[in-house]
Write a protein that holds these residues in place. Structure first.
Motif, PDB file in Angstrom:
ATOM      1  N   THR A 188      19.528  25.963  44.585  1.00  0.00           N
ATOM      2  CA  THR A 188      18.542  25.040  45.145  1.00  0.00           C
ATOM      3  C   THR A 188      17.136  25.267  44.589  1.00  0.00           C
ATOM      4  OG1 THR A 188      18.165  26.501  47.030  1.00  0.00           O
ATOM      5  CG2 THR A 188      19.818  24.753  47.291  1.00  0.00           C
ATOM      6  N   THR A 189      16.913  26.398  43.946  1.00  0.00           N
ATOM      7  CA  THR A 189      15.585  26.700  43.413  1.00  0.00           C
ATOM      8  C   THR A 189      15.496  26.503  41.907  1.00  0.00           C
ATOM      9  OG1 THR A 189      16.177  29.038  43.194  1.00  0.00           O
ATOM     10  CG2 THR A 189      15.090  28.351  45.244  1.00  0.00           C
ATOM     11  N   GLU A 190      16.568  26.001  41.306  1.00  0.00           N
ATOM     12  CA  GLU A 190      16.599  25.758  39.869  1.00  0.00           C
ATOM     13  C   GLU A 190      17.098  24.346  39.614  1.00  0.00           C
ATOM     14  OE1 GLU A 190      18.443  28.909  37.629  1.00  0.00           O
ATOM     15  OE2 GLU A 190      17.743  30.416  39.048  1.00  0.00           O
ATOM     16  N   THR A 191      17.133  23.945  38.335  1.00  0.00           N
ATOM     17  CA  THR A 191      17.592  22.599  37.994  1.00  0.00           C
ATOM     18  C   THR A 191      18.905  22.618  37.216  1.00  0.00           C
ATOM     19  OG1 THR A 191      16.235  22.613  36.001  1.00  0.00           O
ATOM     20  CG2 THR A 191      15.260  21.657  37.998  1.00  0.00           C
ATOM     21  N   SER A 192      19.549  23.766  37.146  1.00  0.00           N
ATOM     22  CA  SER A 192      20.879  23.825  36.548  1.00  0.00           C
ATOM     23  C   SER A 192      21.642  25.024  37.093  1.00  0.00           C
ATOM     24  CB  SER A 192      20.814  23.881  35.015  1.00  0.00           C
ATOM     25  OG  SER A 192      20.397  25.143  34.585  1.00  0.00           O
ATOM     26  N   THR A 193      22.952  24.895  37.090  1.00  0.00           N
ATOM     27  CA  THR A 193      23.855  25.956  37.526  1.00  0.00           C
ATOM     28  C   THR A 193      25.038  25.954  36.574  1.00  0.00           C
ATOM     29  OG1 THR A 193      23.228  25.550  39.840  1.00  0.00           O
ATOM     30  CG2 THR A 193      25.209  26.852  39.471  1.00  0.00           C
ATOM     31  N   GLN A 194      25.518  27.151  36.212  1.00  0.00           N
ATOM     32  CA  GLN A 194      26.679  27.258  35.329  1.00  0.00           C
ATOM     33  C   GLN A 194      27.798  28.013  36.033  1.00  0.00           C
ATOM     34  OE1 GLN A 194      24.953  29.159  31.759  1.00  0.00           O
ATOM     35  NE2 GLN A 194      25.716  27.362  30.671  1.00  0.00           N
ATOM     36  N   PHE A 195      29.019  27.582  35.748  1.00  0.00           N
ATOM     37  CA  PHE A 195      30.204  28.249  36.267  1.00  0.00           C
ATOM     38  C   PHE A 195      31.219  28.407  35.141  1.00  0.00           C
ATOM     39  CE2 PHE A 195      28.489  26.169  40.036  1.00  0.00           C
ATOM     40  CZ  PHE A 195      28.561  27.175  40.977  1.00  0.00           C
ATOM     41  N   VAL A 196      32.014  29.470  35.231  1.00  0.00           N
ATOM     42  CA  VAL A 196      33.170  29.634  34.353  1.00  0.00           C
ATOM     43  C   VAL A 196      34.386  29.301  35.191  1.00  0.00           C
ATOM     44  CG1 VAL A 196      34.544  31.230  32.974  1.00  0.00           C
ATOM     45  CG2 VAL A 196      32.041  31.403  32.958  1.00  0.00           C
ATOM     46  N   LEU A 197      35.129  28.261  34.762  1.00  0.00           N
ATOM     47  CA  LEU A 197      36.376  27.878  35.414  1.00  0.00           C
ATOM     48  C   LEU A 197      37.500  28.414  34.545  1.00  0.00           C
ATOM     49  CD1 LEU A 197      34.215  25.870  36.524  1.00  0.00           C
ATOM     50  CD2 LEU A 197      36.055  24.243  36.783  1.00  0.00           C
ATOM     51  N   HIS A 198      38.188  29.388  35.066  1.00  0.00           N
ATOM     52  CA  HIS A 198      39.216  30.094  34.307  1.00  0.00           C
ATOM     53  C   HIS A 198      40.582  29.650  34.839  1.00  0.00           C
ATOM     54  CE1 HIS A 198      39.638  34.023  31.921  1.00  0.00           C
ATOM     55  NE2 HIS A 198      40.782  33.378  31.864  1.00  0.00           N
ATOM     56  N   LYS A 199      41.350  28.944  34.005  1.00  0.00           N
ATOM     57  CA  LYS A 199      42.680  28.461  34.386  1.00  0.00           C
ATOM     58  C   LYS A 199      43.737  29.423  33.849  1.00  0.00           C
ATOM     59  CE  LYS A 199      45.497  24.834  32.935  1.00  0.00           C
ATOM     60  NZ  LYS A 199      45.680  23.529  32.354  1.00  0.00           N
ATOM     61  N   ASP A 200      44.829  29.597  34.586  1.00  0.00           N
ATOM     62  CA  ASP A 200      45.919  30.515  34.230  1.00  0.00           C
ATOM     63  C   ASP A 200      45.403  31.943  34.077  1.00  0.00           C
ATOM     64  OD1 ASP A 200      47.754  28.391  34.205  1.00  0.00           O
ATOM     65  OD2 ASP A 200      47.254  27.903  32.138  1.00  0.00           O
ATOM     66  N   TYR A 201      44.518  32.326  34.978  1.00  0.00           N
ATOM     67  CA  TYR A 201      43.885  33.641  34.941  1.00  0.00           C
ATOM     68  C   TYR A 201      44.887  34.738  35.319  1.00  0.00           C
ATOM     69  CZ  TYR A 201      40.546  37.375  35.899  1.00  0.00           C
ATOM     70  OH  TYR A 201      39.851  38.558  35.885  1.00  0.00           O
ATOM     71  N   VAL A 202      44.926  35.775  34.496  1.00  0.00           N
ATOM     72  CA  VAL A 202      45.756  36.946  34.774  1.00  0.00           C
ATOM     73  C   VAL A 202      44.937  38.183  34.421  1.00  0.00           C
ATOM     74  CG1 VAL A 202      47.852  38.212  34.160  1.00  0.00           C
ATOM     75  CG2 VAL A 202      47.907  35.728  34.269  1.00  0.00           C
ATOM     76  N   LEU A 203      44.878  39.138  35.344  1.00  0.00           N
ATOM     77  CA  LEU A 203      44.225  40.412  35.084  1.00  0.00           C
ATOM     78  C   LEU A 203      45.316  41.429  34.798  1.00  0.00           C
ATOM     79  CD1 LEU A 203      41.686  42.183  34.994  1.00  0.00           C
ATOM     80  CD2 LEU A 203      41.941  42.511  37.460  1.00  0.00           C
ATOM     81  N   ASN A 204      45.352  41.924  33.572  1.00  0.00           N
ATOM     82  CA  ASN A 204      46.374  42.886  33.164  1.00  0.00           C
ATOM     83  C   ASN A 204      46.046  44.287  33.692  1.00  0.00           C
ATOM     84  OD1 ASN A 204      47.864  40.970  31.644  1.00  0.00           O
ATOM     85  ND2 ASN A 204      46.315  41.123  30.034  1.00  0.00           N
ATOM     86  N   ASP A 205      47.051  45.146  33.688  1.00  0.00           N
ATOM     87  CA  ASP A 205      46.876  46.520  34.172  1.00  0.00           C
ATOM     88  C   ASP A 205      45.817  47.283  33.388  1.00  0.00           C
ATOM     89  OD1 ASP A 205      48.784  46.123  36.103  1.00  0.00           O
ATOM     90  OD2 ASP A 205      50.434  46.906  34.878  1.00  0.00           O
TER      91      ASP A 205
END
Length: 172
Positions: free
Chosen positions: A84-101
């Motif tokens: 709300t205090t800025e004029t842009s926002t960024q997100f990373v949308l990660h599809k098929d996300y897997v965290l390996n051991d």
């Protein structure tokens, strides 16, 4: 007798305090406050069909925390909080996300940038102001391996002031 006087006095004080509250003194849960960006997912091959994204993980750029509602979930829509205090926002949308051991990750991550103008709108004395987002645009970084084909406005770029209907459609 002493207990009875104490109880009666407590009830009278509570009753007077309740009567002295005005409608604007309490911000109810039903009151519309700053809205999140609502994005619905669709199939880019058949644009009328809603399509799930599997193992979806969303994280704000510049923020180490993952959005709690979107940590390796299946979803066909998302709600994103905008700054709300800025004029842009960024997100990373990660599809098929897997965290390996071993700590490495797999999947396909796309970064979206949401640009907008903000306007404060008075709600009430108790709720204060809410931020309305105007002239909202979304772009997807092309990293050569995008899972998001394109994103279109679902509301002809009307201001974002509620979460009742999707603001944008994401095609993948």
């Amino acid at each position: 007798m002493k207990n009875l006087k104490f109880i009666i006095l407590t009830v009278i004080i509570a009753f007077v305090a309740f009567l002295s509250c005005e409608r604007d003194d309490i911000c109810s849960d039903d009151t519309s406050t700053t809205s999140r960006l609502f994005i619905q997912f669709y199939n880019s091959a058949n644009t009328e069909n809603v399509k799930n994204a599997f193992k979806l993980r969303i994280q704000g750029v510049g923020n180490e925390e993952v959005l709690s509602d979107y940590n390796i979930v299946t979803a066909n829509s998302i709600y994103l909080p905008l700054k709300t205090t800025e004029t842009s926002t960024q997100f990373v949308l990660h599809k098929d996300y897997v965290l390996n051991d071993d700590g490495t990750t797999e999947g396909n991550a796309d970064t979206i940038t949401i640009n907008y103008a903000t306007e404060l709108e008075y709600v009430s004395k108790a709720c204060g102001y809410k931020t309305v987002f105007e002239n909202v645009t979304i772009s997807v970084e092309d990293d050569g391996d995008k899972w998001i084909d394109y994103i279109l406005s679902a509301t002809d770029n009307e201001p974002i002031s509620n979460e009742d209907e999707a603001h944008f459609n994401l095609y993948h």
